[in-house]
Write a protein that holds these residues in place. Structure first.
Motif, PDB file in Angstrom:
ATOM      1  N   ALA A   1      11.439  10.216  -0.164  1.00 32.70           N
ATOM      2  CA  ALA A   1      10.358  11.204  -0.176  1.00 32.70           C
ATOM      3  C   ALA A   1       9.032  10.577  -0.595  1.00 32.70           C
ATOM      4  N   ALA A   2       9.073   9.651  -1.556  1.00 26.92           N
ATOM      5  CA  ALA A   2       7.845   8.990  -2.014  1.00 26.92           C
ATOM      6  C   ALA A   2       7.218   8.172  -0.896  1.00 26.92           C
ATOM      7  N   VAL A   3       8.035   7.440  -0.156  1.00 26.59           N
ATOM      8  CA  VAL A   3       7.518   6.644   0.957  1.00 26.59           C
ATOM      9  C   VAL A   3       6.913   7.550   2.021  1.00 26.59           C
ATOM     10  N   ILE A   4       7.634   8.594   2.395  1.00 25.72           N
ATOM     11  CA  ILE A   4       7.164   9.493   3.457  1.00 25.72           C
ATOM     12  C   ILE A   4       5.901  10.222   3.016  1.00 25.72           C
ATOM     13  N   ARG A   5       5.849  10.662   1.783  1.00 28.43           N
ATOM     14  CA  ARG A   5       4.674  11.381   1.281  1.00 28.43           C
ATOM     15  C   ARG A   5       3.427  10.503   1.345  1.00 28.43           C
ATOM     16  N   GLN A   6       3.543   9.254   0.906  1.00 28.37           N
ATOM     17  CA  GLN A   6       2.379   8.363   0.934  1.00 28.37           C
ATOM     18  C   GLN A   6       1.969   8.011   2.361  1.00 28.37           C
TER      19      GLN A   6
ATOM     20  N   ASN B   1       0.810  -1.220   0.000  1.00 31.95           N
ATOM     21  CA  ASN B   1       0.000   0.000   0.000  1.00 31.95           C
ATOM     22  C   ASN B   1       0.847   1.276   0.000  1.00 31.95           C
ATOM     23  N   ILE B   2       2.166   1.125   0.032  1.00 27.95           N
ATOM     24  CA  ILE B   2       3.085   2.255  -0.146  1.00 27.95           C
ATOM     25  C   ILE B   2       4.132   1.829  -1.167  1.00 27.95           C
ATOM     26  N   ASP B   3       4.184   2.544  -2.284  1.00 29.05           N
ATOM     27  CA  ASP B   3       5.124   2.218  -3.365  1.00 29.05           C
ATOM     28  C   ASP B   3       6.290   3.200  -3.309  1.00 29.05           C
ATOM     29  N   SER B   4       7.501   2.687  -3.109  1.00 32.38           N
ATOM     30  CA  SER B   4       8.671   3.552  -2.995  1.00 32.38           C
ATOM     31  C   SER B   4       9.036   4.228  -4.309  1.00 32.38           C
ATOM     32  N   GLY B   5       8.556   3.677  -5.423  1.00 34.15           N
ATOM     33  CA  GLY B   5       8.903   4.244  -6.716  1.00 34.15           C
ATOM     34  C   GLY B   5      10.308   3.901  -7.177  1.00 34.15           C
ATOM     35  N   ASP B   6      10.965   2.971  -6.465  1.00 34.07           N
ATOM     36  CA  ASP B   6      12.349   2.663  -6.838  1.00 34.07           C
ATOM     37  C   ASP B   6      12.451   1.895  -8.149  1.00 34.07           C
ATOM     38  N   ALA B   7      11.322   1.407  -8.668  1.00 30.44           N
ATOM     39  CA  ALA B   7      11.334   0.750  -9.978  1.00 30.44           C
ATOM     40  C   ALA B   7      11.212   1.760 -11.123  1.00 30.44           C
ATOM     41  N   CYS B   8      11.079   3.036 -10.785  1.00 33.15           N
ATOM     42  CA  CYS B   8      10.883   4.080 -11.798  1.00 33.15           C
ATOM     43  C   CYS B   8      12.138   4.913 -12.026  1.00 33.15           C
TER      44      CYS B   8
END
Length: 299
Positions: free
Chosen positions: A241-246, A225-232
């Motif tokens: 920042a993506a983890v903390i924001r979500q 339910n939280i995507d770090s975006g590290d695959a992008c």
């Protein structure tokens, strides 16, 4: 004076663990059902039982104290269960939510560079995580897999090849990949996980037939339910920042925040981001858990 919130939280965890124990142990097998040790170094997984003895069916590592925090493994393959007329489907279990609980999960390993680096960070932070491993990569890095297992992290099944055109041909093809990885993990660790994660996620790929096949053979699929975006292609600052924001945006998930990250080849930015991610959750008094049968659904 008893700290009431702490007492109630502990009582809830013990209750969930008791229910899980009862459901797991109601199998027609003689001998010990569970192995546990308070030592941070579990005994060898491939220990053979004596003549006439039945092996334990489920094992918690590294100890019995955690309940929702303890990895869970099966000492039998699906074929062995079927040969012994043992159930393959998982017993019913209740999800165990926390007050603030986070599951750090890593897909696509083991990798000989990134996975040991992540293990070192987790060790120094004193927290555990869940690693969904690819079977053909586990064959190439068995020592890394053993280290992950020995240090008390949960191992999950993430298919054998991670090649979508092969995996998602049919439910039978998907299950065949899981069973092949089961055999790889049994050969390396002496146990196999009952938790799995669909490569790319189940949404848009699983039909009802996939879910029925997993249920019949006793696999628990877990999403995130939280995507770090590290695959992008994010850098370390963007990943953290993506983890903390979500997490800040969806505080309704704080009772079971499941963070998706990757430890496979090419994901060293995830390694660099991990200390900041751990710090964020530690600063907010989160409990770090590993995925097992008590883990709530992501959504």
């Amino acid at each position: 004076m008893i700290n009431k919130p702490v007492f109630l939280r502990a009582a809830g965890r013990l209750g969930a663990l008791a229910l899980l124990f009862l459901s797991l142990f109601l199998t027609p097998v003689a001998g010990p059902a569970v192995h546990g040790s308070l030592s941070p170094h579990p005994p060898p997984a491939a220990t053979k039982p004596g003549p006439g003895a039945s092996p334990p069916i489920f094992r918690f590592y590294p100890d019995l104290t955690g309940g929702p925090d303890a990895p869970l493994y099966d000492t039998l393959t699906i074929a062995q269960r079927q040969q012994r007329n043992l159930p393959t489907a998982l017993p019913a279990s209740l999800p165990c939510y926390g007050r603030r609980a986070v599951y750090l999960t890593f897909d696509d390993g083991p990798d000989p560079v990134n996975t040991p680096a992540i293990l070192g960070i987790l060790r120094r932070a004193g927290v555990h995580a869940t690693f969904f491993v690819v079977g053909n990569l586990a064959e190439k890095a068995p020592a890394v897999l053993r280290q992950t297992f020995r240090e008390g992290h949960a191992i999950g099944n993430h298919s054998y090849t991670h090649v979508y055109r092969d995996i998602y041909q049919s439910p039978a093809a998907y299950v065949a990949q899981l069973r092949r990885t089961d055999n790889v993990l049994m050969g390396i660790l002496g146990v196999r996980p009952r938790i799995t994660r669909a490569p790319g996620g189940a949404a848009g790929r699983f039909t009802p037939e996939y879910w029925r096949a997993l249920a019949a053979l006793g696999y628990k699929n877990i999403g995130w339910n939280i995507d770090s975006g590290d695959a992008c292609g994010y850098d370390a600052d963007q990943i953290a920042a993506a983890v903390i924001r979500q997490a800040e945006k969806n505080k309704c998930l704080w009772r079971h925040a499941i963070v998706l990250m990757h430890d496979g080849c090419g994901h060293y930015e995830t390694v660099r981001a991990l200390p900041a991610i751990i710090k964020y959750f530690k600063d907010r008094d989160f409990e770090f858990r590993v995925v097992n049968l008590a883990t709530p659904p992501a959504w």
